[in-house]
Design an enzyme around this catalytic site. Structure first.
Site, PDB file in Angstrom:
ATOM      1  N   GLY A  20     -14.474 -31.911 -16.392  1.00 48.57           N
ATOM      2  CA  GLY A  20     -13.332 -31.691 -15.500  1.00 48.57           C
ATOM      3  C   GLY A  20     -12.134 -30.991 -16.111  1.00 48.57           C
ATOM      4  O   GLY A  20     -11.001 -31.234 -15.691  1.00 48.57           O
ATOM      5  N   ASN A 115     -16.257 -21.139  -5.972  1.00 48.80           N
ATOM      6  CA  ASN A 115     -16.949 -21.617  -7.175  1.00 48.80           C
ATOM      7  C   ASN A 115     -16.491 -20.805  -8.369  1.00 48.80           C
ATOM      8  O   ASN A 115     -16.044 -19.663  -8.219  1.00 48.80           O
ATOM      9  CB  ASN A 115     -18.470 -21.463  -7.005  1.00 48.80           C
ATOM     10  CG  ASN A 115     -19.233 -22.011  -8.195  1.00 48.80           C
ATOM     11  OD1 ASN A 115     -18.865 -23.057  -8.764  1.00 48.80           O
ATOM     12  ND2 ASN A 115     -20.297 -21.335  -8.611  1.00 48.80           N
ATOM     13  N   HIS A 117     -18.151 -19.531 -11.998  1.00 47.56           N
ATOM     14  CA  HIS A 117     -19.431 -19.456 -12.711  1.00 47.56           C
ATOM     15  C   HIS A 117     -19.207 -18.753 -14.053  1.00 47.56           C
ATOM     16  O   HIS A 117     -18.608 -17.671 -14.095  1.00 47.56           O
ATOM     17  CB  HIS A 117     -20.447 -18.672 -11.878  1.00 47.56           C
ATOM     18  CG  HIS A 117     -21.753 -18.511 -12.585  1.00 47.56           C
ATOM     19  ND1 HIS A 117     -22.670 -19.533 -12.684  1.00 47.56           N
ATOM     20  CD2 HIS A 117     -22.268 -17.461 -13.264  1.00 47.56           C
ATOM     21  CE1 HIS A 117     -23.708 -19.108 -13.389  1.00 47.56           C
ATOM     22  NE2 HIS A 117     -23.492 -17.859 -13.749  1.00 47.56           N
TER      23      HIS A 117
HETATM   24  C1  GRF Z   1     -17.010 -24.465 -16.222  1.00 50.01           C
HETATM   25  O1  GRF Z   1     -16.978 -23.790 -17.432  1.00 50.01           O
HETATM   26  C2  GRF Z   1     -17.514 -23.597 -15.089  1.00 50.01           C
HETATM   27  O2  GRF Z   1     -17.646 -22.259 -15.426  1.00 50.01           O
HETATM   28  C3  GRF Z   1     -18.879 -24.135 -14.774  1.00 50.01           C
HETATM   29  O3  GRF Z   1     -18.896 -25.459 -15.190  1.00 50.01           O
HETATM   30  C4  GRF Z   1     -17.948 -25.638 -16.249  1.00 50.01           C
HETATM   31  C5  GRF Z   1     -17.262 -26.943 -15.975  1.00 50.01           C
HETATM   32  O4  GRF Z   1     -16.429 -27.339 -17.005  1.00 50.01           O
HETATM   33  N1  GRF Z   1     -19.166 -23.964 -13.382  1.00 50.01           N
HETATM   34  P1  GRF Z   1     -15.340 -28.459 -16.741  1.00 50.01           P
HETATM   35  O5  GRF Z   1     -16.068 -29.665 -16.160  1.00 50.01           O
HETATM   36  O6  GRF Z   1     -14.336 -27.904 -15.772  1.00 50.01           O
HETATM   37  O7  GRF Z   1     -14.746 -28.761 -18.078  1.00 50.01           O
END
Ligand code: GRF
Length: 226
Positions: A20, A115, A117
């Site tokens: 998160g 989203n 990615h």
């Molecule tokens: C992020 O780096 C994003 O690109 C991907 O999942 C990761 C989540 O990281 N979809 P976090 O949970 O926000 O630290």
């Protein structure tokens, strides 16, 4: 500093599955009064997600829909759909949510789901993008904010963060740098949406009335959107 008028703020649900840090970046922007959104809840499919703790610390309601408690994928998807239909948020933000949404869900909320990615889409859809880009010999990597459609990691692209791959980079170093960029681009795109300047119209991303043909790019090296 002028207080945000909460009643008019974009009602938002954020979905997470893990640590998160993107959620935290969004929460920090709200605290700094830069983001006109009101988070109705943070939802996770994973009860152990550390992001749930972050939401609780910020006083935000949390909701767990534990994937492993359902007898099959269809039942899980139904529970997610029911929850969202009841609340009907203006915006749905996927921030490290590791489940694929049902086609029905994507259709119900089309134009309202964002989203992030970790690749320069359309390159490297799917998982394990850091190792894959290092193996590929590409010179750049980054992250992309896009609208979600029924096809995985394929919806209209809004904004990208791009960084040059260094000879010293392993997946960990690269991820660290790319994620710092994510904390810039995700709140930025969410703000555009909340202010009404970003929309999905007829399946295309539109910013300030003009279709985004080439993704906007931010590189922390120049820290300017181009
Ligand atoms: C992020 O780096 C994003 O690109 C991907 O999942 C990761 C989540 O990281 N979809 P976090 O949970 O926000 O630290």
């Amino acid at each position: 500093m002028k207080e945000l008028d909460i009643s008019s703020a974009t009602s938002t649900i954020i979905l997470i599955s893990g640590y998160g840090t993107n959620l935290q970046a969004i929460l920090d922007e709200i605290t700094n009064n830069h983001l006109p959104i009101r988070i109705l809840s943070v939802l996770s499919d994973n009860p152990e997600a550390y992001g749930i703790k972050r939401a609780k610390n910020a006083g935000i309601p949390t909701k767990i829909i534990n994937y492993h408690r359902f007898k099959n994928k269809a039942a899980f998807h139904l529970a997610i759909e029911e929850y969202f239909k009841k609340i009907d948020p203006d915006l749905i933000v996927l921030a490290g949510y590791m489940r694929i949404l049902s086609e029905e869900f994507c259709r119900l909320f089309t134009g309202k789901i964002l989203n992030i990615h970790p690749s320069l889409l359309p390159k490297f859809r799917g998982l394990n993008t850091y190792q894959r880009v290092l193996d590929s010999g590409d010179k750049f990597h980054g992250s992309t904010v896009h609208f979600v459609t029924t096809e995985l990691d394929s919806g209209p692209i809004i904004l990208q963060y791009r960084t040059k791959i260094r000879t010293t980079d392993g997946p960990k170093q690269l991820r660290k740098r790319v994620q710092l960029g994510e904390y810039e681009i995700y709140p930025m795109a969410i703000k555009w949406f909340a202010e009404g300047s970003l929309k999905m119209i007829k399946g295309k991303a539109v910013l300030n009335g003009s279709r985004i043909f080439k993704p906007k790019i931010l590189g922390l090296e120049n820290s300017k959107v181009t």
